[in-house]
Design a protein around this motif. Sequence first.
Motif, PDB file in Angstrom:
ATOM      1  N   VAL A  45      48.278  10.723 -62.261  1.00 24.01           N
ATOM      2  CA  VAL A  45      48.889  11.331 -63.668  1.00 24.01           C
ATOM      3  C   VAL A  45      47.613  11.032 -64.802  1.00 24.01           C
ATOM      4  N   LYS A  46      47.429  12.234 -65.348  1.00 23.60           N
ATOM      5  CA  LYS A  46      46.521  12.181 -66.336  1.00 23.60           C
ATOM      6  C   LYS A  46      47.236  13.004 -67.339  1.00 23.60           C
ATOM      7  N   HIS A  47      47.580  12.207 -68.710  1.00 25.13           N
ATOM      8  CA  HIS A  47      48.079  12.689 -69.601  1.00 25.13           C
ATOM      9  C   HIS A  47      47.493  13.570 -70.500  1.00 25.13           C
ATOM     10  N   ASN A  48      48.112  14.520 -70.690  1.00 23.67           N
ATOM     11  CA  ASN A  48      47.283  15.991 -71.675  1.00 23.67           C
ATOM     12  C   ASN A  48      46.009  16.357 -70.699  1.00 23.67           C
ATOM     13  N   GLY A  49      46.040  16.134 -69.470  1.00 23.36           N
ATOM     14  CA  GLY A  49      44.965  16.525 -68.382  1.00 23.36           C
ATOM     15  C   GLY A  49      44.948  18.053 -68.539  1.00 23.36           C
ATOM     16  N   PRO A  50      44.582  18.604 -67.469  1.00 27.36           N
ATOM     17  CA  PRO A  50      43.999  20.052 -67.262  1.00 27.36           C
ATOM     18  C   PRO A  50      45.399  20.718 -67.002  1.00 27.36           C
ATOM     19  N   PHE A  63      48.342  15.222 -62.224  1.00 22.69           N
ATOM     20  CA  PHE A  63      49.818  16.106 -62.952  1.00 22.69           C
ATOM     21  C   PHE A  63      49.733  15.296 -64.412  1.00 22.69           C
ATOM     22  N   ARG A  64      50.333  16.002 -65.313  1.00 17.77           N
ATOM     23  CA  ARG A  64      50.443  15.975 -66.340  1.00 17.77           C
ATOM     24  C   ARG A  64      51.365  14.576 -66.886  1.00 17.77           C
ATOM     25  N   ALA A  71      58.688  15.577 -59.566  1.00 16.54           N
ATOM     26  CA  ALA A  71      59.432  17.031 -59.461  1.00 16.54           C
ATOM     27  C   ALA A  71      58.989  17.579 -58.210  1.00 16.54           C
ATOM     28  N   GLN A  72      57.501  17.451 -58.136  1.00 14.27           N
ATOM     29  CA  GLN A  72      56.852  18.202 -57.194  1.00 14.27           C
ATOM     30  C   GLN A  72      57.053  17.489 -55.724  1.00 14.27           C
ATOM     31  N   LEU A  73      57.036  16.172 -55.749  1.00 10.50           N
ATOM     32  CA  LEU A  73      57.022  15.339 -54.493  1.00 10.50           C
ATOM     33  C   LEU A  73      58.057  15.665 -53.513  1.00 10.50           C
TER      34      LEU A  73
END
Lengths: 184, 304
Positions: A45-50, A63-64, A71-73
């Motif tokens: 999880v990278k907040h404000n990431g790509p 993930f953001r 949700a994707q898992l």
Amino acid sequence: MSKNRPVYEPFALEPSGRAHLVVTSLDAPPEGIEDSFDNIEVWTVKHNGPGVPVLAAGGVRPFRSTTELLAQLGHRLGRETAGLRFYAIGSEAFIWDAYNIGIVAGLHPSEISLHRAGPLVRRVYCSHCRTMIEGVPVNIVSCPSCEAALFVRDHFSRRLAAFMGVKVDAEVPGEIPAAEVFTS
Amino acid sequence: MKLKIEAAGQLTSGIRKFTLAPVDGAVLPRAGAGSHVVLEIPGPNRVWKNAYSITSAADALAYEIMVRRVEKSRGGSAWLHEHAKVGDVLEVYPPQNLFAPQRKAKRHLLLSAGIGITPFLSYLKLPGLAYEMHHCCKPEDETAFRTLLPSGPEATLHTSRNTLNLEALLKRQKLDTHLSVCGPESFMDVVLATAAHVGWPAAKVHKESFGGATGGEPFVAHLKRSGVKVNVGREESLLDAMEAAGLTPPCLCRGGACGECKLTVLDGVPAHHDHYLSETERAANNAIMICVSRAKTPELVLDF
């Protein structure tokens, strides 16, 4: 410490697996794991990431938010086949959310390993109005929904991935215990 | 309970089918998918107690079983093949279930060989069961087994090991699938080893094991608390010999699977043939499953 608190082993990849999926609520996985096995994928999880999580080189997928990751898992595990080992690293709330998604997808507990990492904050369940309060660092917290002052008991629900919060003076009215920062 | 052989017929040259119905309209206990019954079979010198999977549906009005004629039969299967006839009444113990379908599985991968098909025949009668089944048999038995299986794509018959790619089959199963396997020991060994090799966890692999009591060298069982020495012959199990001597040791499946008949070994070395004890327990040599295991030493001293 109460008996229902889960005990976590140090993180280690399970060599009996044919493929490995590691999800973490932190922005980086444990050092070196991408190179340790051939068939390994890491979700971080990278907040404000790509923003658009694509399979990057080295099999690390940012993930953001934990919400987006979780949700994707379920979709991802629904496509997986036998032989997968699943690992979750992060806050107690995150790893047990991941665990519960894994169980629904058909994983057996022996195919899942959980490891706690990051800040010692708790998800608290208000037992009076059923609100979940995220990221609580102290054992007394006010419920944002019903405004009850809650004492966070050392009682962890694996199903809810949360600690039980009960009205702070529920035992003896008017008696309020000292506030303490969590150390476990 | 007393059950009457209502029908009998040959399925293959080596397998005979029986229908066992209650006598005088008595109510038959329900037998859930995977259950077996133990039959008392009269022999010339003694009574045999053999376990057979029930192949009929749980709510059927009669139990159906299939009996394979064992090459070096201990006696039971030979009698059922040669002497049992319609109208005979047998003593049958109520059904037990040590191989129920896995409740937590959303899908079932069922692998069987030869007579190992029997527990799965009751599985297939469960409404709505999501499964994929592969059954291996000898080419000459193909037609007979075909009549037992549904015609859809969910069940496949293999008459040669080459048409069943175990590794590929096990690799493509979804996470919500459990594997159940039943058949000769060598078949189950291959399936279990392949499953472990491609990463299946032991908790999702289930096997039905019967027929471990193969006989062997005679030995003496010294039952310390009872103060009795029992001679266990070449063709009988320790459990059978104890029962013949008038003792009533605990037992349930009579096939080395359930753990009920475990006794403590005080002296002597057991020869383990069961599927219940762990490797560590076997190595400790202080426990024995008396229904299938024997002795490596001339005498075994047991706490019974």
